[in-house]
Motif scaffolding. Structure first.
Motif, mmCIF file in Angstrom:
data_model
loop_
_atom_site.group_PDB
_atom_site.id
_atom_site.type_symbol
_atom_site.label_atom_id
_atom_site.label_comp_id
_atom_site.label_asym_id
_atom_site.label_seq_id
_atom_site.Cartn_x
_atom_site.Cartn_y
_atom_site.Cartn_z
ATOM 1 N N THR A 94 0.822 -1.207 0.000
ATOM 2 C CA THR A 94 0.000 0.000 0.000
ATOM 3 C C THR A 94 0.855 1.255 0.000
ATOM 4 O O THR A 94 0.612 2.200 -0.769
ATOM 5 N N TYR A 95 1.854 1.271 0.864
ATOM 6 C CA TYR A 95 2.743 2.435 0.919
ATOM 7 C C TYR A 95 3.511 2.597 -0.392
ATOM 8 O O TYR A 95 3.718 3.720 -0.864
ATOM 9 N N SER A 96 3.940 1.502 -0.978
ATOM 10 C CA SER A 96 4.676 1.576 -2.243
ATOM 11 C C SER A 96 3.811 2.160 -3.349
ATOM 12 O O SER A 96 4.283 2.951 -4.174
ATOM 13 N N PHE A 97 2.543 1.781 -3.373
ATOM 14 C CA PHE A 97 1.623 2.329 -4.370
ATOM 15 C C PHE A 97 1.520 3.846 -4.229
ATOM 16 O O PHE A 97 1.554 4.577 -5.231
ATOM 17 N N ILE A 98 1.404 4.328 -2.994
ATOM 18 C CA ILE A 98 1.301 5.767 -2.759
ATOM 19 C C ILE A 98 2.575 6.470 -3.206
ATOM 20 O O ILE A 98 2.535 7.513 -3.877
ATOM 21 N N VAL A 99 3.724 5.913 -2.850
ATOM 22 C CA VAL A 99 5.003 6.549 -3.200
ATOM 23 C C VAL A 99 5.173 6.616 -4.715
ATOM 24 O O VAL A 99 5.527 7.672 -5.273
ATOM 25 N N ILE A 100 4.926 5.520 -5.410
ATOM 26 C CA ILE A 100 5.106 5.489 -6.866
ATOM 27 C C ILE A 100 4.139 6.445 -7.556
ATOM 28 O O ILE A 100 4.524 7.214 -8.447
#
Length: 407
Positions: A43-49
């Motif tokens: 989830t955090y990776s999706f937000i960052v990307i």
């Protein structure tokens, strides 16, 4: 217990060291199953990307196209830059810290992590405030001079300098400590030494920062956009048909942009509200950090706050035709996205209306030069007996339409 850290997990991370024995330690230790950490990481990776791709695209759209280089858009670039840096240098590292309760990144980066997030958030919200102020002057006081490129750069520089100064105490008092062999990145305020209370200078700083980077700018933007909205949505358009068409085109463009920025501000306020409430409560009631599921609560609140960095590009793309055309051009390599020559013209050429209006304005000036003195100075007698110039209203709308507005 460390004090307020605007985007630092140290407030959460020390809860498992409050007690060294007994059942309390077992229920407050930050241990999660691997599958939970994996879900949080995805989830955090999706937000960052999404944030990085979207904000880089916004910066490219504005800086790579001269047509888009306006004072307002430079503030939007500043906002996108702060969101980009926030997601790049803060989200990932603090997620790792909050998930594992161990600081892996050294003392210098510990200081950076306690300094930069406040800086970035200050820059974000005051860039929005600058947009609101610029739109307020342009719409409510249209005869005042517009911001020049130099003045815009000065304002942006001042925003960054004030942000650096406001965040400096967090950086100055940040340090690395070891707790039962585990490395922690915390902020140790002077009143923390030899004291079991969480009051004093750090609580004052906490409240002051929240006022300056949240409540005060939101109040300013609320007032500015309220006045702008009342002006735009309740303004009657007198004059002949040509003036009415011109003015309505300008007003509709301004309404669309104001709606876009209001949505940006509301989403920002909603995303950050739980985070500020969390730390306000923690400043006066430390035992909330000792609850069993506080880590999950913190990760959810932190996730919501960090998601604010990815929404703005989506909002611009959905609500603004020029930015939508820019996204099409940026991702025209994607098979499912088709960019046309019309999309390119929206970013590089004046609109059809502005081109037509420029020609009509030139014609009107030539015609006016041929009018006799009697026609130029014609007046009408109003019902109350006062004289009114027949051309004053037309001049006002003509001035309004000469104002460059490319949103």
């Amino acid at each position: 217990m460390s004090t307020f850290s605007i985007l630092n997990a140290s407030n959460v991370s020390q809860t498992d060291s409050l007690e060294d024995s007994g059942n309390w330690t077992a229920v407050t230790q930050f241990t999660q199953p691997g599958w939970q950490i994996a879900l949080w990481a995805i989830t955090y990776s999706f937000i960052v990307i999404t944030s990085i791709v979207g904000n880089v695209t916004i910066i490219w759209i504005i800086l790579a196209h001269r047509r888009m280089r306006t004072a307002t858009n430079y503030f939007i670039v500043n906002l996108a830059l702060s969101d980009l840096l926030m997601s790049t240098f803060n989200t990932i590292f603090n997620f790792i810290y909050a998930s594992h309760n161990v600081w892996y990144f050294g003392e210098e980066f510990c200081r950076f992590q306690n300094w930069f997030p406040i800086t970035a958030m200050f820059v974000s919200i005051y860039s929005m405030t600058a947009v609101a102020a610029e739109r307020y002057v342009a719409i409510i006081h249209p005869f005042k001079p517009r911001l020049s490129a130099g003045s815009t750069r000065v304002i942006i520089g001042i925003i960054w300098l004030v942000a650096f100064g406001l965040a400096f105490p967090q950086c100055f008092y940040a340090e690395i400590t070891t707790d039962n062999g585990t490395t922690k990145c915390i902020v140790v305020w002077p009143d923390d030494v030899g004291s079991n209370t969480d009051q004093g200078g750090k609580a004052t700083y906490h409240i002051a920062v929240i006022m300056l980077i949240y409540l005060l700018p939101l109040m300013v933007m609320f007032v500015a956009y309220s006045i702008i909205g009342i002006t735009l949505w309740s303004n009657a358009v007198p004059g002949n048909h040509l003036n009415r068409v011109r003015y309505e085109h300008q007003v509709n463009a301004k309404k669309k942009f104001v709606k876009t920025m209001v949505v940006v501000v509301i989403i920002f306020a909603v995303c950050w509200l739980p985070y500020h409430i969390y730390f306000i409560l923690g400043s006066f009631k430390e035992d909330i950090y000792q609850q069993k599921y506080i880590q999950q609560v913190y990760l959810a609140i932190f996730l919501l706050a960090m998601s604010s960095t990815m929404y703005n590009p989506i909002i611009y793309c959905c609500l603004n035709q020029r930015f939508r055309s820019g996204f099409k051009l940026a991702f025209r390599w994607c098979p499912c996205i088709k960019a046309t020559e019309k999309d390119k013209l929206k970013l590089t050429s004046p609109s059809l209306y502005q081109t037509t209006h420029r020609k009509s304005r030139t014609t009107s000036f030539n015609t006016e030069a041929q009018l006799n003195e009697k026609e130029k100075t014609s007046f009408t007698l109003t019902q109350n007996g006062s004289l009114r110039c027949c051309h004053c209203t037309d001049f006002y709308y003509l001035y309004q339409n000469t104002m460059s507005f490319s949103y």
